[in-house]
Design a protein around this motif. Sequence first.
Motif, PDB file in Angstrom:
ATOM      1  N   SER A 270       9.737   5.545  -2.659  1.00  0.00           N
ATOM      2  CA  SER A 270       8.614   5.724  -3.568  1.00  0.00           C
ATOM      3  C   SER A 270       8.119   4.417  -4.162  1.00  0.00           C
ATOM      4  CB  SER A 270       8.997   6.697  -4.679  1.00  0.00           C
ATOM      5  OG  SER A 270      10.320   6.497  -5.051  1.00  0.00           O
ATOM      6  N   VAL A 271       8.807   3.305  -3.948  1.00  0.00           N
ATOM      7  CA  VAL A 271       8.258   2.048  -4.447  1.00  0.00           C
ATOM      8  C   VAL A 271       7.779   1.160  -3.303  1.00  0.00           C
ATOM      9  CG1 VAL A 271       9.401   1.953  -6.656  1.00  0.00           C
ATOM     10  CG2 VAL A 271      10.584   1.094  -4.643  1.00  0.00           C
ATOM     11  N   VAL A 272       7.720   1.727  -2.095  1.00  0.00           N
ATOM     12  CA  VAL A 272       7.333   0.911  -0.952  1.00  0.00           C
ATOM     13  C   VAL A 272       5.921   0.339  -1.135  1.00  0.00           C
ATOM     14  CG1 VAL A 272       6.598   2.949   0.327  1.00  0.00           C
ATOM     15  CG2 VAL A 272       7.088   0.892   1.552  1.00  0.00           C
ATOM     16  N   ASP A 273       5.040   1.107  -1.803  1.00  0.00           N
ATOM     17  CA  ASP A 273       3.690   0.590  -2.041  1.00  0.00           C
ATOM     18  C   ASP A 273       3.716  -0.643  -2.936  1.00  0.00           C
ATOM     19  OD1 ASP A 273       4.647   2.339  -3.976  1.00  0.00           O
ATOM     20  OD2 ASP A 273       2.659   2.833  -4.723  1.00  0.00           O
ATOM     21  N   TRP A 274       4.578  -0.616  -3.948  1.00  0.00           N
ATOM     22  CA  TRP A 274       4.671  -1.775  -4.845  1.00  0.00           C
ATOM     23  C   TRP A 274       5.280  -2.974  -4.145  1.00  0.00           C
ATOM     24  CZ3 TRP A 274       1.666  -1.926  -8.680  1.00  0.00           C
ATOM     25  CH2 TRP A 274       1.400  -0.790  -9.456  1.00  0.00           C
ATOM     26  N   ILE A 275       6.293  -2.706  -3.313  1.00  0.00           N
ATOM     27  CA  ILE A 275       6.934  -3.815  -2.621  1.00  0.00           C
ATOM     28  C   ILE A 275       5.925  -4.470  -1.675  1.00  0.00           C
ATOM     29  CG2 ILE A 275       8.781  -4.433  -1.018  1.00  0.00           C
ATOM     30  CD1 ILE A 275      10.493  -2.325  -2.328  1.00  0.00           C
ATOM     31  N   SER A 276       5.150  -3.639  -0.973  1.00  0.00           N
ATOM     32  CA  SER A 276       4.150  -4.190  -0.059  1.00  0.00           C
ATOM     33  C   SER A 276       3.082  -4.972  -0.831  1.00  0.00           C
ATOM     34  CB  SER A 276       3.515  -3.047   0.735  1.00  0.00           C
ATOM     35  OG  SER A 276       2.487  -3.519   1.544  1.00  0.00           O
ATOM     36  N   TYR A 277       2.644  -4.385  -1.947  1.00  0.00           N
ATOM     37  CA  TYR A 277       1.635  -5.044  -2.776  1.00  0.00           C
ATOM     38  C   TYR A 277       2.166  -6.381  -3.296  1.00  0.00           C
ATOM     39  CZ  TYR A 277      -1.838  -5.583  -6.527  1.00  0.00           C
ATOM     40  OH  TYR A 277      -2.829  -6.045  -7.339  1.00  0.00           O
ATOM     41  N   GLY A 278       3.398  -6.355  -3.786  1.00  0.00           N
ATOM     42  CA  GLY A 278       4.004  -7.570  -4.342  1.00  0.00           C
ATOM     43  C   GLY A 278       4.142  -8.659  -3.294  1.00  0.00           C
ATOM     44  N   THR A 279       4.612  -8.300  -2.099  1.00  0.00           N
ATOM     45  CA  THR A 279       4.764  -9.329  -1.057  1.00  0.00           C
ATOM     46  C   THR A 279       3.416  -9.881  -0.648  1.00  0.00           C
ATOM     47  OG1 THR A 279       5.938  -7.476  -0.084  1.00  0.00           O
ATOM     48  CG2 THR A 279       6.549  -9.623   0.689  1.00  0.00           C
ATOM     49  N   ALA A 280       2.410  -9.009  -0.555  1.00  0.00           N
ATOM     50  CA  ALA A 280       1.082  -9.502  -0.192  1.00  0.00           C
ATOM     51  C   ALA A 280       0.631 -10.539  -1.209  1.00  0.00           C
ATOM     52  CB  ALA A 280       0.091  -8.343  -0.131  1.00  0.00           C
ATOM     53  N   LYS A 281       0.848 -10.210  -2.473  1.00  0.00           N
ATOM     54  CA  LYS A 281       0.406 -11.107  -3.531  1.00  0.00           C
ATOM     55  C   LYS A 281       1.186 -12.421  -3.488  1.00  0.00           C
ATOM     56  CE  LYS A 281      -0.341 -11.004  -8.458  1.00  0.00           C
ATOM     57  NZ  LYS A 281       0.009 -10.299  -9.684  1.00  0.00           N
ATOM     58  N   GLN A 282       2.464 -12.323  -3.105  1.00  0.00           N
ATOM     59  CA  GLN A 282       3.293 -13.528  -3.086  1.00  0.00           C
ATOM     60  C   GLN A 282       2.944 -14.439  -1.922  1.00  0.00           C
ATOM     61  OE1 GLN A 282       7.108 -11.645  -3.236  1.00  0.00           O
ATOM     62  NE2 GLN A 282       7.685 -12.681  -5.114  1.00  0.00           N
ATOM     63  N   THR A 283       2.478 -13.872  -0.822  1.00  0.00           N
ATOM     64  CA  THR A 283       2.377 -14.678   0.396  1.00  0.00           C
ATOM     65  C   THR A 283       0.952 -14.922   0.867  1.00  0.00           C
ATOM     66  OG1 THR A 283       2.700 -12.662   1.667  1.00  0.00           O
ATOM     67  CG2 THR A 283       4.639 -14.000   1.273  1.00  0.00           C
TER      68      THR A 283
END
Lengths: 496, 371
Positions: A270-283
């Motif tokens: 259920s947090v996969v969307d946040w993890i994907s969003y966070g990595t996109a923002k980081q990279t």
Amino acid sequence: MAATAIEALVTVLDPLRIMYMFFGISVGIIIGFLPGLGGPVGMSILLPFIFGMDPYTGMALLIGMTAIVHTGDTFPSVLLGVPGSSGSQATIMDGYPLAKKGEAARALGAAFFSSIIGGVIGAIVLFLAIPIGRPLMQAFGSPELFMLSILGLSMVGTLAGNSPVRGILAGAIGMLLGTIGGAPGVAEYRYTFDWLYLTNGLPLAVFALGLFALPEMIDLLVKKQSISSTGKLGGSQLQGVKDAIKNKWLIFRSGVMGAVIGFIPGLGGSVVDWISYGTAKQTLKNTENFGKGDIRGVIAPEGANNAKEGGALIPTLLFGIPGSGTTAILLGGLILLGVQAGPNMLEGDLPVTVSIVWTLALANIFGGIVCILLAKQISKISMIQADKLVPFLIIIMMMGAYQSTRHWGDLIFFIVLGLFGWAMKHLDWPRAPLLVGFVLALPSERYLHLSMSRYGFEWLFHPSVLAIGAVIILLLAAGVYMRRISNREMQKGEKS
Amino acid sequence: MKRKTLLLLIGIIFASILAACGNSDEAAGGGADTFYEGETLEILIPFSAGGGTDSLFRYFQDYLNEYVDGNPSIQVENVPGGGSVIGANEYVDLREPDGLTALATSASTKIPFLIGQTEVTYDLRELQPIVGMPNGVVLYTSPDSGVTNGAELLDPPQEMVLGATSPTGIDVMTLLAFEVLGIDDQVEIIFGYEGAGASRQAFEQGETNLDYQSGTSYQSNVQPLVDDGEAVPLFTYGFINAEGEIVADPAFPDIPTVKDVYVEVYGEEPSGEAWEAYKAFVGVANGMHKTLWLHGDAPESAVQALREGVESAVADEDFKKGADEVLGNYDPLVGEDLEASVDALASIEDETLQWVSDFLREEYNVEGLRE
């Protein structure tokens, strides 16, 4: 394998099964659309219908629904700024600002296109995992699972926007709330105050709805206007699809990440969307508009949350270990259809497994197209005046929250957490880290406890643990580096 | 335009109301001859939809409607939470004992009662079982551990590690079995795995080298490992017969039971408080793994009608065919077999239950048990 794949495709394309798949898809869109109702509710609604069906037809119905919940839940996330299900909060971050700017159609177009591609990637990952699923699963012991929870938790700083410290604090509070209920490892209840309702912890749907949806409703009422501040529906879906195609690597990356995280049971898909969003923002480069309406902030979570379902089916089908509430019910559905999940899914029941792969891929494609066709009509919701719309939505949300355990505690916590979320929103405290901390509190504690009891400190030196540790450090470093670059570019821009 | 969208919204709301309301209560009552004529029987399931217990009783639904005298319509209601204690408490505390509501339980509803968790308000001895679905337990090890039979657990060549969930759940049976055999110091038990699936995964990956699974899960998930030489069965937890003695698991007649292992090691029959407690747990948790109940003071005609209906239902050829996946190689307990289980349940002594509570409190620091 190829022969089985073609045979299974023919089975799936049987007109009656296609009909059931579309029935599943329509339920999935409605369930996704209604805030607070997610996959588990859809499953429980459809479960009674599958009696007497053959496994292929039953799976067409159930998988058709599961596949599409995370496409349908994009509507409320973008149009209303409230999560359609607990897997679509991250889409709000940029989708809702886009809708406010009057570019709802563009955001939806990009989201649906990413969802289709992400869903197909999930199906491909599932297909590829069939022969190697077993050794793959065995690579993840408790120490590795602990490190992966830490990988998720390392996102809290990034998700906090401009104040990483607040993000970390919010994450810590989330973890504290996550400890409510039965402790893993010892027979103890924490912070339950002898109240049976709390022994299983706060329900995720109540937590997410309260934190993200209720504050939005209050603010809409206060402003007394429609969501689209421009008063018209600008932007075109075609533009959104073009945006998505331009960012094809981001979709691909998010899809693979979503499938992999979904595959790991107990990590909280259920947090996969946040993890994907966070990595996109980081990279990614030039991320200063993230959170203000960057189309890439819609593409990353939407590509990931549909792919997750394909990944989550791997342990469910091959090991009978459900990775989420939805797959837990799916397991029950399989039993009702006379199929026992486990090693047999690779042998006697291989045709069923392959038909599930096909259904997943086809349902994602068909469902995505249906959503694109409906988008124009549904988008009009964002034109309705708030004082007419909000009462309806609040009732739906209360009902969605109450579905969690059907205990009055659901309603109390929905309101309490809603007020808490409202305060956080207005004091400019980030809420996403709170949710990530909440979801990952239990797995991180569980796997740390298991690693320590089994290996002492020795697990810290397992090669796979060191490898995941290196990835975490790399991602954090990339985040800091990217922030510096974008700050520098911004300063340059201001000077010239 | 606006009106259209409003209509759409209203439609959606009605859909969700329909989705939310799974139940409607029917007024109580009952005819003289056929108790369930024109009535609705509600089955309260203290788990969320889709779990093992839920699937089983939903499978039963149509057959009950067909075979119970008077053809009642059957409605399933899920009241999840508190590890099934919330739903079971609600059944005894709030539901009318009018024979129109039945309770479905699994082993995890029974253990909290047996160990005496203070939250539990139900006493299984005061309910009337309608049908019981047995399910056994098999303990197995990996060939790398060097242990090839149960007796060797007393002096294992290397450390034995078992993955478990919590000393308040179904694991208690294993703790009692180890206590009886005197191997509780030889095996390190790691609590905290999410469930039986997770502990099996830990076993397959080599994190642990000892594991147990329910009979049905053993058949589908562990038997292939045994065939490939990657797992070795050690013993089953057995079943209770009409005389209250432990006998072989009907699904695994060739695997020795805990009792066989004890006799082999110590040369005598097991006895004592731990053994009495063990037998009580096996009788309830294995013999009636999943059970359908009516209130203790439900009308006798209702109990009769349901028991007879179930007895004919489980004899139905179609039922048997489909039931293999749900029940494994176990036959549902009806008729005389059920009577034996009822007797065994009723004869559980308060002292035995108190001993279990004290044992868990002292050995495993479990809190919140009856004093």
